[in-house]
Design a protein around this motif. Structure first.
Motif, mmCIF file in Angstrom:
data_model
loop_
_atom_site.group_PDB
_atom_site.id
_atom_site.type_symbol
_atom_site.label_atom_id
_atom_site.label_comp_id
_atom_site.label_asym_id
_atom_site.label_seq_id
_atom_site.Cartn_x
_atom_site.Cartn_y
_atom_site.Cartn_z
ATOM 1 N N UNK A 9 0.832 -1.208 0.000
ATOM 2 C CA UNK A 9 0.000 0.000 0.000
ATOM 3 C C UNK A 9 0.860 1.250 0.000
ATOM 4 N N UNK A 10 1.851 1.295 0.869
ATOM 5 C CA UNK A 10 2.713 2.474 0.967
ATOM 6 C C UNK A 10 3.500 2.687 -0.326
ATOM 7 N N UNK A 11 4.067 1.629 -0.880
ATOM 8 C CA UNK A 11 4.825 1.757 -2.128
ATOM 9 C C UNK A 11 3.911 2.263 -3.245
ATOM 10 N N UNK A 12 2.718 1.704 -3.357
ATOM 11 C CA UNK A 12 1.783 2.136 -4.398
ATOM 12 C C UNK A 12 1.349 3.587 -4.186
ATOM 13 N N UNK A 13 1.076 3.954 -2.949
ATOM 14 C CA UNK A 13 0.673 5.330 -2.622
ATOM 15 C C UNK A 13 1.747 6.318 -3.045
ATOM 16 N N UNK A 14 2.966 6.049 -2.639
ATOM 17 C CA UNK A 14 4.072 6.973 -2.899
ATOM 18 C C UNK A 14 4.406 7.053 -4.385
ATOM 19 N N UNK A 15 4.482 5.916 -5.060
ATOM 20 C CA UNK A 15 4.832 5.935 -6.482
ATOM 21 C C UNK A 15 3.691 6.523 -7.321
ATOM 22 N N UNK A 16 2.456 6.242 -6.965
ATOM 23 C CA UNK A 16 1.332 6.827 -7.700
ATOM 24 C C UNK A 16 1.324 8.346 -7.531
ATOM 25 N N UNK A 17 1.504 8.815 -6.308
ATOM 26 C CA UNK A 17 1.467 10.255 -6.049
ATOM 27 C C UNK A 17 2.621 10.988 -6.716
ATOM 28 N N UNK A 18 3.849 10.521 -6.500
ATOM 29 C CA UNK A 18 5.018 11.284 -6.954
ATOM 30 C C UNK A 18 5.521 10.887 -8.337
ATOM 31 N N UNK A 19 5.749 9.610 -8.588
ATOM 32 C CA UNK A 19 6.315 9.206 -9.878
ATOM 33 C C UNK A 19 5.283 9.272 -10.998
ATOM 34 N N UNK A 26 12.465 4.056 -4.441
ATOM 35 C CA UNK A 26 12.372 3.420 -3.128
ATOM 36 C C UNK A 26 13.381 2.280 -3.076
ATOM 37 N N UNK A 27 14.319 2.373 -2.136
ATOM 38 C CA UNK A 27 15.390 1.387 -2.004
ATOM 39 C C UNK A 27 15.052 0.285 -1.000
ATOM 40 N N UNK A 28 14.344 0.646 0.064
ATOM 41 C CA UNK A 28 14.012 -0.316 1.118
ATOM 42 C C UNK A 28 12.615 -0.032 1.650
ATOM 43 N N UNK A 29 11.944 -1.094 2.086
ATOM 44 C CA UNK A 29 10.634 -0.974 2.721
ATOM 45 C C UNK A 29 10.652 -1.905 3.928
ATOM 46 N N UNK A 30 10.362 -1.352 5.090
ATOM 47 C CA UNK A 30 10.402 -2.102 6.342
ATOM 48 C C UNK A 30 9.055 -1.911 7.039
ATOM 49 N N UNK A 31 8.476 -2.997 7.527
ATOM 50 C CA UNK A 31 7.186 -2.902 8.210
ATOM 51 C C UNK A 31 7.257 -3.538 9.580
ATOM 52 N N UNK A 32 6.581 -2.901 10.515
ATOM 53 C CA UNK A 32 6.408 -3.456 11.853
ATOM 54 C C UNK A 32 5.069 -2.950 12.374
ATOM 55 N N UNK A 33 4.226 -3.875 12.724
ATOM 56 C CA UNK A 33 2.907 -3.549 13.263
ATOM 57 C C UNK A 33 2.154 -2.653 12.288
ATOM 58 N N UNK A 34 1.738 -1.472 12.707
ATOM 59 C CA UNK A 34 0.970 -0.584 11.827
ATOM 60 C C UNK A 34 1.848 0.467 11.150
ATOM 61 N N UNK A 35 3.165 0.295 11.232
ATOM 62 C CA UNK A 35 4.094 1.257 10.649
ATOM 63 C C UNK A 35 4.836 0.662 9.461
ATOM 64 N N UNK A 36 5.046 1.490 8.432
ATOM 65 C CA UNK A 36 5.856 1.124 7.279
ATOM 66 C C UNK A 36 6.858 2.248 7.061
ATOM 67 N N UNK A 37 8.133 1.868 6.888
ATOM 68 C CA UNK A 37 9.199 2.831 6.645
ATOM 69 C C UNK A 37 9.752 2.592 5.242
ATOM 70 N N UNK A 38 9.897 3.680 4.487
ATOM 71 C CA UNK A 38 10.585 3.588 3.203
ATOM 72 C C UNK A 38 11.876 4.384 3.289
ATOM 73 N N UNK A 39 12.911 3.878 2.622
ATOM 74 C CA UNK A 39 14.195 4.570 2.483
ATOM 75 C C UNK A 39 14.355 4.810 0.992
#
Length: 163
Positions: free
Chosen positions: A45-55, A103-116
């Motif tokens: 979801x986060x990857x799709x959100x970010x790439x759809x919005x910006x790229x 997006x180089x990395x995607x890390x998830x824990x619980x309800x949080x997702x981090x992108x680098x």
């Protein structure tokens, strides 16, 4: 194993597990962590959100598909709410039509997702290293955002890249 339960009136359930001096410390803020498929769903979801919005430069579509009922923003230069996000992305991508988020990395824990990510404004831009943290609700929709941005320098004290 040490287990601590806390209630939080400001945030929904978050659970964190980490190693501490040979024992596992688990903190559960009032609920259970999603695992497996939910974590993978949240990352996608986060990857799709970010790439759809910006790229793809379609912030309205990104918000419609992946946004939750609220959008809490922690960047002090951005307002709360998805309309503020849409307005910012439209302005920023109009000013920088060659902008690209890799997006180089995607890390998830619980309800949080981090992108680098490596954000560049054009092909010759050194860019910025960006860490974005998103919180998703139980339905897998984005509801909160934090970010940290650092310009990629011309020189480095080591031979490692920022990515």
């Amino acid at each position: 194993m040490i287990i601590s339960d806390f209630e939080s009136s400001q945030r929904p359930a978050v659970c964190i597990a980490r190693k501490f001096q040979g024992s596992c410390v688990v903190t559960n803020l009032g609920g259970k962590c999603p695992h497996g498929r939910q974590l993978e769903r949240n990352k996608a979801t986060v990857v799709a959100y970010y790439t759809t919005a910006f790229n793809d430069k379609k912030p309205e579509e990104a918000v419609a598909k992946y946004g939750g009922p609220v959008y809490i923003q922690h960047n002090p230069q951005a307002a709360d709410g998805f309309q503020a996000f849409i307005d910012f992305v439209k302005f920023f991508t109009t000013q920088n039509p060659q902008l690209h988020v890799d997006i180089k990395r995607v890390i998830a824990e619980c309800d949080l997702v981090v992108t680098h990510s490596h954000l560049t404004l054009n092909p010759s831009d050194r860019g910025s290293a960006v860490a974005d943290i998103f919180r998703l609700n139980r339905e897998g929709k984005i509801v909160e955002h934090w970010d940290v941005i650092q310009a990629v320098p011309e020189t480095s004290a080591n031979d490692n890249t920022m990515f």
